[in-house]
Structures are given as C-alpha cells and as structure tokens.
Design a protein around this motif. Structure first.
Motif, PDB file in Angstrom:
ATOM      1  N   ASP A   1       9.901 -14.362  -4.775  1.00  0.00           N
ATOM      2  CA  ASP A   1       8.637 -13.782  -5.200  1.00  0.00           C
ATOM      3  C   ASP A   1       8.762 -12.263  -5.195  1.00  0.00           C
ATOM      4  O   ASP A   1       8.525 -11.619  -4.192  1.00  0.00           O
ATOM      5  CB  ASP A   1       7.507 -14.209  -4.257  1.00  0.00           C
TER       6      ASP A   1
ATOM      7  N   LYS B   1       6.970  -9.964  -6.351  1.00  0.00           N
ATOM      8  CA  LYS B   1       5.758  -9.167  -6.256  1.00  0.00           C
ATOM      9  C   LYS B   1       5.337  -8.939  -4.823  1.00  0.00           C
ATOM     10  O   LYS B   1       4.506  -8.082  -4.536  1.00  0.00           O
ATOM     11  CB  LYS B   1       4.613  -9.853  -6.997  1.00  0.00           C
ATOM     12  N   ARG B   2       5.858  -9.740  -3.897  1.00  0.00           N
ATOM     13  CA  ARG B   2       5.440  -9.650  -2.504  1.00  0.00           C
ATOM     14  C   ARG B   2       6.570  -9.102  -1.645  1.00  0.00           C
ATOM     15  O   ARG B   2       7.734  -9.382  -1.870  1.00  0.00           O
ATOM     16  CB  ARG B   2       5.044 -11.046  -1.977  1.00  0.00           C
ATOM     17  N   ARG B   3       6.223  -8.349  -0.643  1.00  0.00           N
ATOM     18  CA  ARG B   3       7.231  -7.829   0.272  1.00  0.00           C
ATOM     19  C   ARG B   3       6.864  -8.238   1.695  1.00  0.00           C
ATOM     20  O   ARG B   3       5.699  -8.404   2.013  1.00  0.00           O
ATOM     21  CB  ARG B   3       7.340  -6.312   0.173  1.00  0.00           C
TER      22      ARG B   3
ATOM     23  N   CYS C   1      -4.328 -10.116  -8.577  1.00  0.00           N
ATOM     24  CA  CYS C   1      -4.016 -10.384  -7.173  1.00  0.00           C
ATOM     25  C   CYS C   1      -5.291 -10.530  -6.355  1.00  0.00           C
ATOM     26  O   CYS C   1      -6.361 -10.043  -6.735  1.00  0.00           O
ATOM     27  CB  CYS C   1      -3.162  -9.266  -6.591  1.00  0.00           C
TER      28      CYS C   1
ATOM     29  N   CYS D   1       1.071  -6.451  -2.924  1.00  0.00           N
ATOM     30  CA  CYS D   1       2.167  -6.190  -3.861  1.00  0.00           C
ATOM     31  C   CYS D   1       2.151  -4.724  -4.287  1.00  0.00           C
ATOM     32  O   CYS D   1       1.257  -3.965  -3.933  1.00  0.00           O
ATOM     33  CB  CYS D   1       2.038  -7.096  -5.080  1.00  0.00           C
ATOM     34  N   GLU D   2       3.132  -4.330  -5.093  1.00  0.00           N
ATOM     35  CA  GLU D   2       3.255  -2.934  -5.499  1.00  0.00           C
ATOM     36  C   GLU D   2       2.044  -2.442  -6.291  1.00  0.00           C
ATOM     37  O   GLU D   2       1.591  -1.313  -6.116  1.00  0.00           O
ATOM     38  CB  GLU D   2       4.530  -2.733  -6.333  1.00  0.00           C
TER      39      GLU D   2
END
Length: 383
Positions: free
Chosen positions: A6, A8-10, A121, A158-159
């Motif tokens: 994924d 988009k997620r950190r 999101c 996410c960013e």
C-alpha cells in the motif's frame, strides 16, 4: 505484508517528506513493536486531563465508538472497490458556540468510487464534513486514523492528507495526529508538528502522594477555602517572592486561576531570596504572605516554598499545572541568570505541565522599588 503493498500509507516512524511537492516516499518497515523505540500513550494516562492535551482523549473515545458502529454495520465493498481496505478517521474541533460541549466531532471513511482523481481518504472526508458544517479551519485540534481490520495499524495519514494538514497548520500549528497500536484503541502514538510526542511521566494518585512529607505542613488556606490541594481537581502552582504584589504579579495570579480550579502560591522565605539574589528582600516574609492570602484568585499559600520545583512537590501537592510569567521570578528580582544556574522549573517542564504566560508589562520588583525610591526622593523637603 499487507502494508508493504500500500504505497499511499506509511508506518510508524517513517520519515515525513520535507515538502508536500516532493514525490511520495516509499513506505518504511515498522518498528512499532520495539518498546525502546516507541513509548505508547495510554487511555488512562493522567496527562490527558491537562489543559494543553485535553483534546486527545475525545478523539480516542470517539474512535472507539466509531469502530464499534463499523463492526456492527452492514458493509458495502463498493466504497473501497479498488484497495478493499477500510480506513476510519475522527476529527476533533474546538467549539465555542456549543454550550454543552467544548468539542465538535466529525467522522470520515475512505471512498474509492473513481481512481485516481475521485478517491477520497478518510482524513480528508472528515475535514470536508467539518468545513461543510462551517467549522473554522483554526478550530481543528486533533485527527485520529485507524485500520478497523487491524492489518495496517498504527496507521498515519497518506502523503496527500499530510499535505492538507501541513496547509491547515498555517491556521493552527498545534494539530495533533493520532495513530493507534491496535483496534483495542487503548494505546496510541501522537504526532505534533511532524514529531512523535512522548507521553510525560505518570504522576501518582493523591493517595500515593500523601506520604507524611513536611511540605503538607507548609500549606496555608486562604479565607473561604475549605479544601487542601490534594483534595482538589485542578491545582495550578505559581511561585515567587511577591514583593509589592505589583500589577504584573496580579495578572499572573489571574491567569493561573483561569487555568484550573484552585491556585497554590509558593512564597519564598527571606533566607531563600537572600541566598539567590545576594541581598535582603524588599519586604519581609510575613508581609508578602499576608498580601498574597488576601488576593481573590489565591486558594492556598505554600510557605517557605523551595526555589526549584521538585518531583516531590508536584506529587505531594497534586499539582496539575505550573505557571510562570515571561518575566520570570529571576528577572523579577533583578538577577541575571547564568548558564550554570539550574532552571527552577526544569522538573515541571519534564512532566509537561509547565506553561509560560506573557507578562502584561516590563515592571519588576526591582524597577518598582527604584521608581518608588525616586518618587520619594523627588518630593520637596518640608521646611
């Protein structure tokens, strides 16, 4: 691992981009299971009742409710039709209009109707709901995010959402971001200004604190006060010499009262002031204490207060906040603080309960004494 697929997620402790215009960084592996790296906040942490942190607990409690409702609800996989992953978010906003609650709460869930432009999101969904209800951007206090399936927790924005938050910080620089260790929502991490915020050391309960300390005998109640500090809910502590009780002193006492239920004022002894400043106090101890006890904002006085605040003082007297003016008691007495001088409020700062209040003017005890002396000297001598 699911989180590695994924982009988009950190995960926890992944480095934040230096600018929202930079391309998204690749997700970093988690180190959240290592207790030496991350210290988790807990829902029973006493710091959550402190004034600067009081917006965190409502976010946690609302997420627990949101999760319970999601678990019971009938799911429509269409809303997450690309990733197949649900994300829940809770936004806490300060409310001055609502007399019943200090906070307004908004929820958001991710939707993926049309990608990439049409995906939304959970965090931005919650923010959009707040904006649609005419909430001011500067009233946003906290945003919390959770993976209700517990496969990606702890989960950070996410960013794109980080870019939104970075813009919103121009309206309120102290927006807290919460990520939960698991769907139990009992332990969580907090980011403030893109840095992990470590929880302050836990303070003991009043029963643990009352241990026969000599400090207990130094507390004197002001007229009209029936409780002692250890029986009160929100004790604010402020200390000093209090010579002349000038306008700056009176303002700091008023500000202290606005930050808690009771104000405990520490008054330093003549000997302590002589040791610190190398000269006698302008007024004797009895005069200074008597004047403080007559101030309407004062609940109790701590006689012979120590110059440096200690953990014992905070524990025994159940102090929840320590306040000082931007013109400190060191400045007030006319002393130039050297680098080798120990910071009198260091322990309170370590506990996260110290607050500096902007002084109303530049008046100090020394300047007040000098002005009074000059005024007397300028008076004509009687024949």
């Amino acid at each position: 691992m699911a989180q590695e697929n994924d982009p988009k997620r950190r995960r926890l402790l992944a480095p934040l981009p230096s600018s929202p215009r930079l391309p998204p960084a690749s997700p970093a592996l988690s180190t959240f299971s290592d207790p030496e790296v991350v210290e988790w906040w807990s829902t029973d942490h006493t710091a959550l009742t402190w004034q600067p942190l009081r917006h965190l607990l409502p976010a946690v409690q609302e997420m627990q409710k949101y999760l319970a409702e999601w678990q019971k609800a009938s799911k429509d996989a269409y809303w997450q039709r690309k990733s197949g992953k649900t994300v829940l978010s809770v936004l806490i906003c300060h409310s001055e209009a609502d007399a019943e609650s200090e906070w307004r709460v908004f929820r958001g869930m991710n939707t993926e109707v049309s990608l990439p432009a049409g995906s939304f999101c959970a965090e931005r969904a919650a923010i959009a709901r707040a904006a649609s209800d005419f909430v001011h951007s500067g009233d946003i206090s906290t945003i919390a995010t959770l993976d209700p399936t517990d496969k990606m927790n702890p989960l950070w924005p996410c960013e794109v959402c980080q870019s939104w938050l970075s813009k919103l910080k121009q309206q309120n620089e102290n927006i807290a971001v919460i990520a939960f260790q698991s769907i139990e929502c009992k332990q969580f991490a907090v980011r403030l200004n893109d840095k992990l915020l470590e929880p302050p050391a836990m303070l003991p309960s009043p029963n643990e604190a009352l241990s026969g300390s000599p400090l207990l005998d130094l507390v004197e109640l002001a007229e009209g006060t029936s409780e002692y500090p250890w029986d009160c809910k929100e004790v604010v502590y402020v200390d000093g010499a209090w010579n002349f009780l000038h306008a700056g002193h009176q303002r700091i006492l008023k500000e202290a009262k606005a930050r808690g239920s009771h104000v405990l004022v520490g008054v330093h002894s003549d000997q302590t002031l002589n040791d610190v400043f190398g000269s006698k106090s302008h007024e004797d101890f009895a005069t200074r204490v008597g004047r403080i006890l007559q101030n309407r904002n004062v609940s109790f006085v701590l006689r012979d207060a120590p110059w440096r605040i200690s953990k014992e003082l905070i524990d025994v007297l159940c102090i929840k906040k320590v306040v000082s003016g931007s013109i400190s008691k060191v400045d007030d007495g006319g002393k130039v603080q050297n680098e080798e001088d120990e910071e009198p409020y260091r322990v309170a700062k370590d506990f996260g309960i110290f607050e500096m209040v902007e002084s109303s003017d530049l008046i100090t005890e020394e300047s007040h004494a000098n002005n009074t002396r000059k005024s007397l000297e300028s008076r004509p001598t009687p024949c």
